[in-house]
Scaffold this motif. Structure first.
Motif, mmCIF file in Angstrom:
data_model
loop_
_atom_site.group_PDB
_atom_site.id
_atom_site.type_symbol
_atom_site.label_atom_id
_atom_site.label_comp_id
_atom_site.label_asym_id
_atom_site.label_seq_id
_atom_site.Cartn_x
_atom_site.Cartn_y
_atom_site.Cartn_z
ATOM 1 N N PRO A 223 -45.745 54.273 31.764
ATOM 2 C CA PRO A 223 -44.870 53.095 31.751
ATOM 3 C C PRO A 223 -45.642 51.779 31.682
ATOM 4 N N ILE A 224 -46.773 51.712 32.336
ATOM 5 C CA ILE A 224 -47.576 50.487 32.303
ATOM 6 C C ILE A 224 -48.123 50.262 30.900
ATOM 7 N N TYR A 225 -48.620 51.308 30.271
ATOM 8 C CA TYR A 225 -49.168 51.167 28.926
ATOM 9 C C TYR A 225 -48.065 50.838 27.921
ATOM 10 N N GLU A 226 -46.889 51.436 28.084
ATOM 11 C CA GLU A 226 -45.775 51.141 27.177
ATOM 12 C C GLU A 226 -45.376 49.670 27.283
ATOM 13 N N GLU A 227 -45.370 49.132 28.491
ATOM 14 C CA GLU A 227 -45.050 47.714 28.678
ATOM 15 C C GLU A 227 -46.108 46.826 28.011
ATOM 16 N N TYR A 228 -47.370 47.209 28.138
ATOM 17 C CA TYR A 228 -48.466 46.496 27.479
ATOM 18 C C TYR A 228 -48.264 46.505 25.965
ATOM 19 N N LEU A 229 -47.944 47.677 25.402
ATOM 20 C CA LEU A 229 -47.712 47.787 23.964
ATOM 21 C C LEU A 229 -46.501 46.971 23.522
ATOM 22 N N ARG A 230 -45.445 46.997 24.321
ATOM 23 C CA ARG A 230 -44.243 46.225 23.968
ATOM 24 C C ARG A 230 -44.597 44.755 23.798
ATOM 25 N N GLY A 231 -45.394 44.228 24.706
ATOM 26 C CA GLY A 231 -45.838 42.841 24.595
ATOM 27 C C GLY A 231 -46.664 42.605 23.345
ATOM 28 N N ASP A 232 -47.582 43.523 23.046
ATOM 29 C CA ASP A 232 -48.398 43.400 21.830
ATOM 30 C C ASP A 232 -47.542 43.460 20.574
ATOM 31 N N PHE A 233 -46.578 44.379 20.542
ATOM 32 C CA PHE A 233 -45.713 44.513 19.373
ATOM 33 C C PHE A 233 -44.859 43.256 19.193
ATOM 34 N N GLN A 234 -44.390 42.686 20.295
ATOM 35 C CA GLN A 234 -43.601 41.461 20.178
ATOM 36 C C GLN A 234 -44.463 40.288 19.709
ATOM 37 N N GLU A 235 -45.730 40.260 20.103
ATOM 38 C CA GLU A 235 -46.642 39.224 19.596
ATOM 39 C C GLU A 235 -46.864 39.386 18.093
ATOM 40 N N GLU A 236 -47.071 40.645 17.637
ATOM 41 C CA GLU A 236 -47.225 40.891 16.208
ATOM 42 C C GLU A 236 -45.965 40.468 15.464
ATOM 43 N N ALA A 237 -44.802 40.801 16.010
ATOM 44 C CA ALA A 237 -43.542 40.420 15.384
ATOM 45 C C ALA A 237 -43.406 38.900 15.310
ATOM 46 N N LYS A 238 -43.820 38.209 16.368
ATOM 47 C CA LYS A 238 -43.764 36.740 16.374
ATOM 48 C C LYS A 238 -44.640 36.164 15.261
ATOM 49 N N MET A 239 -45.835 36.732 15.084
ATOM 50 C CA MET A 239 -46.728 36.256 14.031
ATOM 51 C C MET A 239 -46.143 36.504 12.646
ATOM 52 N N LEU A 240 -45.581 37.701 12.442
ATOM 53 C CA LEU A 240 -44.956 37.999 11.149
ATOM 54 C C LEU A 240 -43.792 37.054 10.886
ATOM 55 N N CYS A 241 -43.037 36.762 11.923
ATOM 56 C CA CYS A 241 -41.914 35.838 11.815
ATOM 57 C C CYS A 241 -42.406 34.439 11.431
#
Length: 185
Positions: A61-79
């Motif tokens: 669960p901790i790693y999934e939360e870390y990844l969720r944040g990273d994926f949202q950062e990537e999405a923000k950059m693509l946006c």
């Protein structure tokens, strides 16, 4: 104008996964799986993060939360890039899980393309110039890619055609260039 409205792309992962029909696996990396999907009547690329044995010191669960944040950062950059540097267009990002849906960039990774066409000097130079131009566009938009290699460059060439189309993918390690970073005029 740079599009920074990430909220309009946010959805619950269950909605995204319900609307994404997996067509085939494209690849697997340290942080998860990339798949070709049909998403809302268009062909797209779905990146899903998952726990990886390389990081077995971290509970899932901790790693999934870390990844969720990273994926949202990537999405923000693509946006924010909004296609600048021929970056993939963002279609959706999960608000609760590490899941992104983005434009599918068709073609071969540069490593494969290079091995098939390495004797075609003009074609290879054209590809390299296109990569340099796209990197310049990304930098001009205020970002650095941070992970340029032969697996993150897609080259499309239609059968019998001379023209090539080049795209950079995987903006997961990209970062915004600080405003205080010295720039040349």
């Amino acid at each position: 104008m740079i599009n920074t409205n990430l909220e309009k792309f946010m959805e619950c992962s269950s909605n995204i996964l319900r609307d994404a029909k997996v067509l085939k696996d494209l690849g697997e990396g340290t942080n998860g799986l990339v798949q070709l999907v049909e998403f809302k009547d268009q062909i797209a690329c779905m990146k899903t993060g998952s726990y990886n044995a390389l990081f077995d010191d971290y509970p899932d669960p901790i790693y999934e939360e870390y990844l969720r944040g990273d994926f949202q950062e990537e999405a923000k950059m693509l946006c924010e890039l909004d296609g600048k540097g021929r970056a993939p267009q963002l279609y959706a990002v999960a608000s609760d899980k590490p899941v992104i849906i983005m434009e599918y960039c068709q073609g071969d990774i540069l490593g494969k393309f290079w091995s098939l066409h390495r004797k075609e000097t003009y074609t290879i130079l054209t590809v390299m110039k296109s990569v340099a131009d796209q990197l310049a566009d990304v930098h001009e938009a205020g970002y650095v890619h941070n992970d340029v290699h032969k697996g993150n460059i897609i080259v499309e060439r239609k059968e019998g055609a001379c023209e090539v189309k080049v795209r950079m993918i995987d903006f997961g390690m990209s970062r915004k260039i600080p405003k205080t970073y010295p720039r040349q005029s």
